[in-house]
Design a protein around this motif. Sequence first.
Motif, PDB file in Angstrom:
ATOM      1  N   PRO A 108       0.836  -1.210   0.000  1.00  0.00           N
ATOM      2  CA  PRO A 108       0.000   0.000   0.000  1.00  0.00           C
ATOM      3  C   PRO A 108       0.869   1.257   0.000  1.00  0.00           C
ATOM      4  N   GLU A 109       0.360   2.308  -0.640  1.00  0.00           N
ATOM      5  CA  GLU A 109       1.155   3.524  -0.832  1.00  0.00           C
ATOM      6  C   GLU A 109       0.638   4.738  -0.057  1.00  0.00           C
ATOM      7  N   ILE A 110      -0.642   4.779   0.227  1.00  0.00           N
ATOM      8  CA  ILE A 110      -1.252   5.980   0.791  1.00  0.00           C
ATOM      9  C   ILE A 110      -1.643   5.729   2.244  1.00  0.00           C
ATOM     10  N   PRO A 111      -1.018   6.449   3.174  1.00  0.00           N
ATOM     11  CA  PRO A 111      -1.273   6.172   4.590  1.00  0.00           C
ATOM     12  C   PRO A 111      -2.735   6.347   4.999  1.00  0.00           C
ATOM     13  N   ALA A 112      -3.430   7.320   4.456  1.00  0.00           N
ATOM     14  CA  ALA A 112      -4.833   7.526   4.840  1.00  0.00           C
ATOM     15  C   ALA A 112      -5.699   6.332   4.440  1.00  0.00           C
ATOM     16  N   ASN A 113      -5.434   5.742   3.276  1.00  0.00           N
ATOM     17  CA  ASN A 113      -6.189   4.552   2.872  1.00  0.00           C
ATOM     18  C   ASN A 113      -5.950   3.413   3.854  1.00  0.00           C
ATOM     19  N   THR A 114      -4.696   3.172   4.186  1.00  0.00           N
ATOM     20  CA  THR A 114      -4.375   2.080   5.109  1.00  0.00           C
ATOM     21  C   THR A 114      -4.960   2.359   6.487  1.00  0.00           C
ATOM     22  N   GLY A 115      -4.949   3.601   6.914  1.00  0.00           N
ATOM     23  CA  GLY A 115      -5.576   3.956   8.188  1.00  0.00           C
ATOM     24  C   GLY A 115      -7.064   3.686   8.184  1.00  0.00           C
ATOM     25  N   ASN A 116      -7.732   4.045   7.101  1.00  0.00           N
ATOM     26  CA  ASN A 116      -9.171   3.784   6.994  1.00  0.00           C
ATOM     27  C   ASN A 116      -9.448   2.278   6.991  1.00  0.00           C
ATOM     28  N   ILE A 117      -8.609   1.534   6.287  1.00  0.00           N
ATOM     29  CA  ILE A 117      -8.764   0.079   6.226  1.00  0.00           C
ATOM     30  C   ILE A 117      -8.500  -0.537   7.601  1.00  0.00           C
ATOM     31  N   ALA A 118      -7.505  -0.014   8.307  1.00  0.00           N
ATOM     32  CA  ALA A 118      -7.219  -0.497   9.660  1.00  0.00           C
ATOM     33  C   ALA A 118      -8.441  -0.283  10.549  1.00  0.00           C
ATOM     34  N   ARG A 119      -9.087   0.845  10.405  1.00  0.00           N
ATOM     35  CA  ARG A 119     -10.287   1.129  11.203  1.00  0.00           C
ATOM     36  C   ARG A 119     -11.404   0.155  10.837  1.00  0.00           C
ATOM     37  N   THR A 120     -11.575  -0.120   9.552  1.00  0.00           N
ATOM     38  CA  THR A 120     -12.578  -1.106   9.125  1.00  0.00           C
ATOM     39  C   THR A 120     -12.273  -2.467   9.739  1.00  0.00           C
ATOM     40  N   ASN A 178     -11.733   3.685  -4.942  1.00  0.00           N
ATOM     41  CA  ASN A 178     -10.721   3.933  -3.922  1.00  0.00           C
ATOM     42  C   ASN A 178     -10.469   2.650  -3.127  1.00  0.00           C
ATOM     43  N   LEU A 179      -9.213   2.393  -2.772  1.00  0.00           N
ATOM     44  CA  LEU A 179      -8.821   1.168  -2.090  1.00  0.00           C
ATOM     45  C   LEU A 179      -9.592   0.956  -0.790  1.00  0.00           C
ATOM     46  N   SER A 180      -9.681   1.976   0.046  1.00  0.00           N
ATOM     47  CA  SER A 180     -10.362   1.773   1.334  1.00  0.00           C
ATOM     48  C   SER A 180     -11.853   1.512   1.133  1.00  0.00           C
ATOM     49  N   ASN A 181     -12.456   2.114   0.121  1.00  0.00           N
ATOM     50  CA  ASN A 181     -13.859   1.832  -0.179  1.00  0.00           C
ATOM     51  C   ASN A 181     -14.033   0.409  -0.693  1.00  0.00           C
ATOM     52  N   SER A 182     -13.129  -0.032  -1.542  1.00  0.00           N
ATOM     53  CA  SER A 182     -13.189  -1.396  -2.071  1.00  0.00           C
ATOM     54  C   SER A 182     -13.102  -2.424  -0.953  1.00  0.00           C
ATOM     55  N   VAL A 199     -16.411  -2.525   1.054  1.00  0.00           N
ATOM     56  CA  VAL A 199     -17.464  -3.228   0.320  1.00  0.00           C
ATOM     57  C   VAL A 199     -17.263  -4.735   0.428  1.00  0.00           C
ATOM     58  N   MET A 200     -16.039  -5.188   0.225  1.00  0.00           N
ATOM     59  CA  MET A 200     -15.738  -6.621   0.253  1.00  0.00           C
ATOM     60  C   MET A 200     -15.901  -7.218   1.641  1.00  0.00           C
ATOM     61  N   VAL A 201     -15.398  -6.541   2.644  1.00  0.00           N
ATOM     62  CA  VAL A 201     -15.480  -7.047   4.016  1.00  0.00           C
ATOM     63  C   VAL A 201     -16.937  -7.236   4.418  1.00  0.00           C
ATOM     64  N   TYR A 202     -17.756  -6.254   4.131  1.00  0.00           N
ATOM     65  CA  TYR A 202     -19.151  -6.362   4.550  1.00  0.00           C
ATOM     66  C   TYR A 202     -19.923  -7.404   3.743  1.00  0.00           C
ATOM     67  N   GLU A 203     -19.541  -7.651   2.507  1.00  0.00           N
ATOM     68  CA  GLU A 203     -20.165  -8.748   1.759  1.00  0.00           C
ATOM     69  C   GLU A 203     -19.780 -10.080   2.379  1.00  0.00           C
ATOM     70  N   ALA A 204     -18.515 -10.262   2.689  1.00  0.00           N
ATOM     71  CA  ALA A 204     -18.067 -11.516   3.303  1.00  0.00           C
ATOM     72  C   ALA A 204     -18.752 -11.722   4.656  1.00  0.00           C
ATOM     73  N   LEU A 205     -18.837 -10.668   5.454  1.00  0.00           N
ATOM     74  CA  LEU A 205     -19.500 -10.772   6.750  1.00  0.00           C
ATOM     75  C   LEU A 205     -21.007 -11.028   6.603  1.00  0.00           C
ATOM     76  N   ARG A 206     -21.637 -10.396   5.625  1.00  0.00           N
ATOM     77  CA  ARG A 206     -23.072 -10.594   5.385  1.00  0.00           C
ATOM     78  C   ARG A 206     -23.371 -12.064   5.115  1.00  0.00           C
ATOM     79  N   GLN A 207     -22.484 -12.705   4.356  1.00  0.00           N
ATOM     80  CA  GLN A 207     -22.699 -14.123   4.021  1.00  0.00           C
ATOM     81  C   GLN A 207     -22.734 -15.004   5.264  1.00  0.00           C
TER      82      GLN A 207
END
Length: 153
Positions: A9-21, A131-135, A138-146
Amino acid sequence: MFNIVLVEPEIPANTGNIARTCAVTGCSLHLVEPLGFSIDDKHLKRAGLDYWHLLDVHIYKSLDEFLVKTNPELYFLATTKGAQCYTKIYYPPGAYLVFGKETKGLPESLLHKYPDKCFRLPMREDARSLNLSNSVAVMVYEALRQHDFPGLK
């Protein structure tokens, strides 16, 4: 229940948002070096706010190290080149949702090695990517929904 993998990963804000997710969903975060920032980067911590104590983080020196230490049967590779839509895939417990760097995505060699593990998020043809953090969200919540959002209220 799930593993989120960021390859270079290249952008710290994206990784931070993903870490929060990951923190709020109970997913483990796997970071594959080289990273485009320091883990101590203030932007990374700001995006993750006060959730860092909830994270289960694993760091790998290279993609090869990650591939050796994890189970390829559980890989699901996010790519704009994927033939399968993310909603058509069953994500078993322990699945690794793998995402590439913001500017280039995942290495072609990895996509060719696991072509049946590639998936995509639908988008307009004239758009490059979501955007990476949005992607990831979306994926995490689909996997969790299942699995009916285990452990979440």
